[in-house]
Design a protein around this motif. Structure first.
Motif, PDB file in Angstrom:
ATOM      1  N   SER A 215      19.526  -1.819 -11.162  1.00 22.86           N
ATOM      2  CA  SER A 215      18.250  -2.275 -10.441  1.00 22.86           C
ATOM      3  C   SER A 215      17.632  -3.631 -10.214  1.00 22.86           C
ATOM      4  N   SER A 216      16.841  -3.749  -9.563  1.00 21.72           N
ATOM      5  CA  SER A 216      15.990  -5.705  -9.085  1.00 21.72           C
ATOM      6  C   SER A 216      14.723  -5.329 -10.038  1.00 21.72           C
ATOM      7  N   VAL A 217      14.532  -6.580 -10.303  1.00 18.20           N
ATOM      8  CA  VAL A 217      12.994  -6.265 -10.934  1.00 18.20           C
ATOM      9  C   VAL A 217      12.308  -7.684  -9.624  1.00 18.20           C
ATOM     10  N   TYR A 218      11.225  -7.361  -9.092  1.00 18.80           N
ATOM     11  CA  TYR A 218       9.924  -7.668  -7.937  1.00 18.80           C
ATOM     12  C   TYR A 218       8.940  -8.693  -9.236  1.00 18.80           C
ATOM     13  N   ALA A 219       8.592  -9.521  -9.328  1.00 22.00           N
ATOM     14  CA  ALA A 219       7.117  -9.901  -8.923  1.00 22.00           C
ATOM     15  C   ALA A 219       5.505 -10.252  -7.886  1.00 22.00           C
ATOM     16  N   LEU A 220       4.795 -10.224  -8.398  1.00 24.67           N
ATOM     17  CA  LEU A 220       3.799 -10.250  -7.457  1.00 24.67           C
ATOM     18  C   LEU A 220       2.691  -9.855  -8.240  1.00 24.67           C
ATOM     19  N   ARG A 221       1.945 -11.061  -7.726  1.00 29.65           N
ATOM     20  CA  ARG A 221       0.461 -11.643  -8.365  1.00 29.65           C
ATOM     21  C   ARG A 221      -0.457 -10.726  -7.554  1.00 29.65           C
ATOM     22  N   LEU A 222      -1.854 -10.020  -8.263  1.00 31.31           N
ATOM     23  CA  LEU A 222      -2.921  -9.367  -7.573  1.00 31.31           C
ATOM     24  C   LEU A 222      -3.475 -10.385  -7.190  1.00 31.31           C
ATOM     25  N   ALA A 223      -4.129 -10.581  -6.046  1.00 28.63           N
ATOM     26  CA  ALA A 223      -5.071 -11.317  -5.279  1.00 28.63           C
ATOM     27  C   ALA A 223      -6.747 -10.601  -5.967  1.00 28.63           C
ATOM     28  N   ALA A 224      -7.781 -11.196  -5.535  1.00 29.07           N
ATOM     29  CA  ALA A 224      -8.762 -11.058  -5.958  1.00 29.07           C
ATOM     30  C   ALA A 224      -9.691 -10.313  -4.200  1.00 29.07           C
ATOM     31  N   ASP A 225      -9.476 -10.880  -3.242  1.00 31.87           N
ATOM     32  CA  ASP A 225      -9.774 -10.282  -1.902  1.00 31.87           C
ATOM     33  C   ASP A 225      -8.700  -9.423  -1.427  1.00 31.87           C
ATOM     34  N   ALA A 226      -7.772  -8.650  -2.688  1.00 36.37           N
ATOM     35  CA  ALA A 226      -6.297  -7.402  -1.858  1.00 36.37           C
ATOM     36  C   ALA A 226      -8.021  -7.053  -0.496  1.00 36.37           C
ATOM     37  N   ARG A 227      -7.094  -6.069   0.265  1.00 39.76           N
ATOM     38  CA  ARG A 227      -7.272  -5.145   1.380  1.00 39.76           C
ATOM     39  C   ARG A 227      -7.002  -3.734   0.293  1.00 39.76           C
ATOM     40  N   PRO A 228      -7.823  -2.640   0.438  1.00 35.70           N
ATOM     41  CA  PRO A 228      -7.090  -1.514  -0.150  1.00 35.70           C
ATOM     42  C   PRO A 228      -6.732  -1.342   0.252  1.00 35.70           C
ATOM     43  N   THR A 229      -5.921   0.083  -0.336  1.00 34.56           N
ATOM     44  CA  THR A 229      -5.238   0.989   0.656  1.00 34.56           C
ATOM     45  C   THR A 229      -5.265   2.687   0.661  1.00 34.56           C
ATOM     46  N   ARG A 230      -5.209   2.919   1.844  1.00 36.62           N
ATOM     47  CA  ARG A 230      -5.091   4.528   1.389  1.00 36.62           C
ATOM     48  C   ARG A 230      -4.434   5.355   0.354  1.00 36.62           C
TER      49      ARG A 230
END
Length: 127
Positions: free
Chosen positions: A96-111
């Motif tokens: 496996s691999s691990v990837y990092a992301l940071r959630l944004a305040a102005d993110a666009r919602p997805t379906r």
């Protein structure tokens, strides 16, 4: 077996975030899931998380290095890159691999049914 994420010795490789990766506030285990199922699990896991939350995604999907940055670009979240294990300097452990992301305040919602597509405004009835 996925790598333990509680070690403080991790780094991320990304032009946007060189250097040490932030510790995870939330870990999403997508082991065994491919693109669609991985994004569905990620979307559900971050639903209640606030802006600035650092998410580590554990995945065995070989397309994740392409899919996760593309999804972050589409939604507005910040892709931080693969998390490296400083003990051996590798991105991957055996499976496996691990990837990092940071959630944004102005993110666009997805379906909800298609997290690779942004949600339409409530009044939009188009295709």
């Amino acid at each position: 077996m996925p790598r333990r994420l509680d070690t403080p010795r991790v780094t991320a490789t990304s032009p946007a975030a060189p250097g040490p990766a932030p510790e995870a506030d939330l870990t999403v285990d997508g082991t065994g899931l491919l693109c669609v199922a991985l994004l569905l699990r990620l979307r559900a896991a971050i639903a209640g998380a606030g802006p600035g939350t650092v998410v580590h995604v554990i995945t065995t999907d070989p397309a994740a290095p392409l899919d996760l940055p593309a999804w972050c670009h589409m939604t507005g979240h910040h892709y931080l890159g693969p998390v490296l294990d400083d003990e051996d300097g590798s991105v991957d452990d055996e499976d496996s691999s691990v990837y990092a992301l940071r959630l944004a305040a102005d993110a666009r919602p997805t379906r909800a049914d298609a997290p690779w597509r942004t949600a339409r405004p409530s009044g939009d009835t188009g295709p």
